[in-house]
Design a protein around this motif. Structure first.
Motif, PDB file in Angstrom:
ATOM      1  N   ASP A   1       0.811  -1.215   0.000  1.00 19.55           N
ATOM      2  CA  ASP A   1       0.000   0.000   0.000  1.00 19.55           C
ATOM      3  C   ASP A   1       0.845   1.267   0.000  1.00 19.55           C
ATOM      4  N   GLY A   2       2.181   1.106  -0.033  1.00 20.83           N
ATOM      5  CA  GLY A   2       3.062   2.264  -0.109  1.00 20.83           C
ATOM      6  C   GLY A   2       3.272   2.986   1.195  1.00 20.83           C
ATOM      7  N   VAL A   3       3.089   2.308   2.321  1.00 21.34           N
ATOM      8  CA  VAL A   3       3.199   2.967   3.624  1.00 21.34           C
ATOM      9  C   VAL A   3       4.648   3.280   3.976  1.00 21.34           C
ATOM     10  N   PHE A   4       5.557   2.346   3.699  1.00 22.35           N
ATOM     11  CA  PHE A   4       6.945   2.501   4.112  1.00 22.35           C
ATOM     12  C   PHE A   4       7.757   3.278   3.080  1.00 22.35           C
ATOM     13  N   PRO A   5       8.838   3.893   3.520  1.00 23.39           N
ATOM     14  CA  PRO A   5       9.836   4.355   2.548  1.00 23.39           C
ATOM     15  C   PRO A   5      10.421   3.138   1.816  1.00 23.39           C
ATOM     16  N   LEU A   6      10.759   3.308   0.564  1.00 21.52           N
ATOM     17  CA  LEU A   6      11.300   2.213  -0.255  1.00 21.52           C
ATOM     18  C   LEU A   6      10.311   1.050  -0.367  1.00 21.52           C
ATOM     19  N   SER A   7       9.025   1.364  -0.372  1.00 21.08           N
ATOM     20  CA  SER A   7       8.012   0.308  -0.459  1.00 21.08           C
ATOM     21  C   SER A   7       8.121  -0.488  -1.752  1.00 21.08           C
TER      22      SER A   7
END
Length: 259
Positions: free
Chosen positions: A87-93
């Protein structure tokens, strides 16, 4: 349902057996405290209740149980990490959500979780107090992960939450309220220190860790995530679609595909 009921009954029987095996709890705790003994409480109880070989067998079973629980925990954590990276929550997802084509496993998040576990274990060499402070939030973290969905399910999503095949019907809300009350009460006790008088070494730092995590999450949400996060995405499980994300429409619904 059956596994939950079985686990509850077996767990209750196990705990009752351990408690009945201890004739005098205060003296037992004092004798096997960290100051007087390095033996784990459970192992000390085994040695008190059964002969040497029986205690050895029970200890081996305990070690195996902890080992498989660790494997299960890593599996769950890596999959949750993958879902958040998806879902793109983290950096570098874009790197963390990578799926290994042969096993269809999220190897990137598995490696991340394993590395974090190693670093946490190494923290004991630097400060046992810091290590205890971090692991002290484990149970409370589970409690919070239970209570928040229940609260949202019964409030903001009460009329929009899709009902599954198994549901509690009209009893859902009363049971949810009881669950929330129970979880909140038991969670409060987890902030209390384990020993008195309280010192810097035996202080329960759970409140500080939880407050820090909540502050970081709230800051991230207010200043960044709320502007772009759209909720969980879905993907197709076709074995040929497992490298990058693409968008398609199926029956009028937008679906996220791994390709």
């Amino acid at each position: 349902m059956g596994t939950c009921l079985t686990g509850s009954l077996v767990g209750a029987a196990y705990l009752l057996a351990l408690l009945f095996a201890i004739p005098d709890i205060p003296s037992f705790v004092e004798t096997n405290s960290s100051k007087n003994s390095s033996i784990n409480f459970a192992v000390a109880t085994y040695r008190l209740a059964v002969p040497h070989r029986g205690a050895l067998v029970l200890t081996i079973l305990l070690i195996l149980n902890i080992y498989f629980a660790g494997i299960s925990g890593m599996t769950v954590t890596s999959r949750i990490g993958f879902a958040m990276a998806r879902d793109g929550v983290f950096p570098l997802s874009s790197y963390l959500r990578w799926i290994f084509p042969r096993t269809k496993s999220p190897l990137a998040t598995i490696a991340l979780v394993m590395t974090m576990d190693f670093l946490l274990l190494l923290l004991q060499l630097v400060s046992t107090t810091a290590f205890s402070a971090i692991i002290s939030i484990a149970t409370l973290g589970f409690q919070l992960s239970y209570v928040l969905p229940i609260i949202f399910r019964c409030t903001v999503a009460r009329k929009t939450f899709p009902i599954g095949d198994f549901n509690l019907g009209r009893y859902a809300v009363p049971i949810a309220v009881l669950s929330v009350v129970w979880l909140i009460i038991t969670s409060v006790f987890m902030f209390f220190p384990a020993k008195y008088p309280v010192t810097s070494d035996n202080m329960n730092y759970t409140v500080a860790v939880i407050a820090g995590i909540a502050l970081i999450a709230a800051t991230y949400w207010i200043f960044s995530a709320r502007h772009w996060f759209k909720g969980p995405k879905r993907y197709h499980h076709d074995s040929n679609l497992f490298q990058t994300f693409s968008l398609a429409t199926v029956h009028g619904e937008k679906i996220i595909f791994l390709s």
